[in-house]
Design an enzyme around this catalytic site. Structure first.
Site, PDB file in Angstrom:
ATOM      1  N   VAL A 210       0.831  -1.207   0.000  1.00 17.46           N
ATOM      2  CA  VAL A 210       0.000   0.000   0.000  1.00 17.46           C
ATOM      3  C   VAL A 210       0.866   1.258   0.000  1.00 17.46           C
ATOM      4  O   VAL A 210       0.625   2.191  -0.777  1.00 17.46           O
ATOM      5  CB  VAL A 210      -0.949   0.011   1.216  1.00 17.46           C
TER       6      VAL A 210
ATOM      7  N   TYR B 209      -4.377  -9.795  15.503  1.00 10.93           N
ATOM      8  CA  TYR B 209      -4.144  -8.686  14.575  1.00 10.93           C
ATOM      9  C   TYR B 209      -5.319  -7.724  14.605  1.00 10.93           C
ATOM     10  O   TYR B 209      -5.149  -6.503  14.743  1.00 10.93           O
ATOM     11  CB  TYR B 209      -3.940  -9.235  13.166  1.00 10.93           C
TER      12      TYR B 209
END
Length: 320
Positions: free
Chosen positions: A15, A142
Site C-alpha cells: 500500500v 491482529y
C-alpha cells in the site's frame, strides 16, 4: 518537488509504495517515504528512517502536514511468537501511538491510520454487510491490535487537536500483490483443478488503486476528521466468481470442481485448516455508503480493470 509534505510509513510495502507513486504522479503533495532500510524510492522523493519498534527510529517530521500510517505488523497464518497478541500490541498499538504523539508534537495537522476490516470481525451473513459504525468485534490478535490502536489514536486526537482519520480495507489486490491472491493466480496458471466451483458466498475486495484514491481524498477533505471509513470496489464476488474472472484476466481456462461448500468446510476442519475454509467459503461484505455520502467518493477502478492490471503485472514479472 513542491506542495505540502505528506509522510507515508511502510513506504516499501504494497500500500505504501503504491501511495507514494500516486502522490508523485499527482504532483499536489510532496511525499516523504518513511522506511526501515533500502528502498527504490531513493532519488524519487525524500526518504527518512523509521521503525515502529523504538523511540530512536522516529522519523523527522520537518514541514510535514499529514502522516499516512501504513506500517504495521501484519496478520500471519502461522504466528511463531510466544504471545502473538502482545507482539501485535507492541508494534501496532504502542508503536502507532508513539508515532502519533511525535506527529502531534511536531505540529502535524492530520494523521490517517490504515486499519483493517478485521476490526469489524471475520465474517458476515450474505446481504448483511459490515458498516463503519458497527460495534467492533475483532477475533484474532491482529484485529484486536488494530482496534486498540484506533481507540488510542482517537484519544491522542482529542488530547492534542491533531485530526485522526481511520480507513478499514478488506482484502487488497492489484499489481504486485503477494500472499494468497498471488497463490490463486499461480493455481490458475498451472491449470490446477480447484474444488471451488460451487461456492456462493459474497466477499468485498478493494483494488489498490481504489484504496489509494480514497487515501488521497482523506488527506484534505474537511469531513474526514474523526471518522472511520470502510472501502471496497463496490462490487462483491463469490470465490467461484473471483477465480473465473481472474482466469479470464490471465487468459487461461479455469478448472473449478463443484464441490459443496459444506463438504469443503468439513474436510478443512479435519485437516486443521478451518480459517482457510472460512476465507474461501464464508462471506465478508462491507457497506461503503458512509464513505460515499460523507466524502463524495466512489471507486474509480472497476473490478474488471483491476483484475486485468493485476494479471498484466503478474505476467510481466514472470517473463523477466
Amino acid at each position: 518537488m513542491s506542495g505540502p509534505r505528506v509522510l507515508v510509513t511502510g513506504a516499501t510495502g504494497f500500500v505504501g509504495e503504491a501511495l507514494i507513486f500516486r502522490l508523485l504522479r499527482d504532483k499536489v503533495f510532496t511525499p516523504v517515504a518513511a522506511v526501515r532500510g533500502e528502498t527504490r524510492l531513493s532519488g524519487l522523493c525524500p526518504v527518512v528512517a523509521f521503525d515502529l519498534e523504538g523511540d530512536r527510529a522516529l522519523p523527522s517530521l520537518e514541514r510535514v502536514e499529514v502522516v499516512i500510517h501504513c506500517a504495521a505488523r501484519v496478520h500471519v497464518m502461522n504466528d511463531v511468537a510466544a504471545d502473538p497478541l502482545q507482539e501485535f500490541r507492541r508494534i501496532n498499538v504502542e508503536g502507532s501511538v508513539r508515532l502519533a504523539r511525535h506527529a502531534a508534537s511536531a505540529g502535524v495537522r492530520r494523521f490517517i491510520f490504515i486499519s483493517s476490516i478485521k476490526v469489524n470481525g471475520e465474517m458476515t451473513l450474505p446481504g448483511q454487510p459490515f458498516s463503519a459504525d458497527d460495534r467492533p468485534a475483532p477475533v484474532d490478535p491482529y484485529g484486536v491490535s488494530k482496534w486498540e490502536a484506533e481507540e488510542q489514536l482517537m484519544q491522542v486526537g482529542k488530547e492534542t487537536g491533531m485530526e485522526i482519520v481511520v480507513i478499514r480495507p478488506p482484502l487488497i489486490y492489484g499489481p504486485g500483490v503477494k500472499a494468497n491472491f498471488f497463490n490463486m493466480m499461480r493455481w490458475l496458471e498451472r491449470r490446477v483443478p480447484l474444488p471451488l466451483g460451487a461456492i456462493n458466498n459474497q466477499r468485498s475486495l478493494v483494488a489498490i488503486g481504489n484504496l489509494v484514491d480514497l487515501i488521497t481524498v482523506c488527506i484534505r477533505h474537511p469531513a474526514a476528521t474523526g471518522q472511520v471509513f470502510l472501502v471496497s470496489d463496490g462490487e462483491d464476488l463469490s470465490t467461484s466468481q473471483l477465480l473465473r474472472r481472474m482466469a479470464v484476466a490471465l487468459s487461461v481456462k479455469s478448472y473449478l470442481l463443484p464441490v459443496p461448500s459444506w463438504l469443503l468446510s468439513s474436510a478443512a476442519s479435519l485437516l486443521g485448516r478451518r480459517a482457510l475454509a472460512q476465507r474461501l467459503c464464508g462471506s465478508l461484505q462491507v457497506d461503503i455508503g458512509k464513505t460515499r455520502s460523507v466524502l463524495g467518493w466512489s471507486p474509480v477502478i472497476t473490478v474488471e480493470r483491476a483484475l486485468r492490471q493485476t494479471a498484466g503485472h503478474h505476467d510481466s514479472r514472470l517473463q523477466r
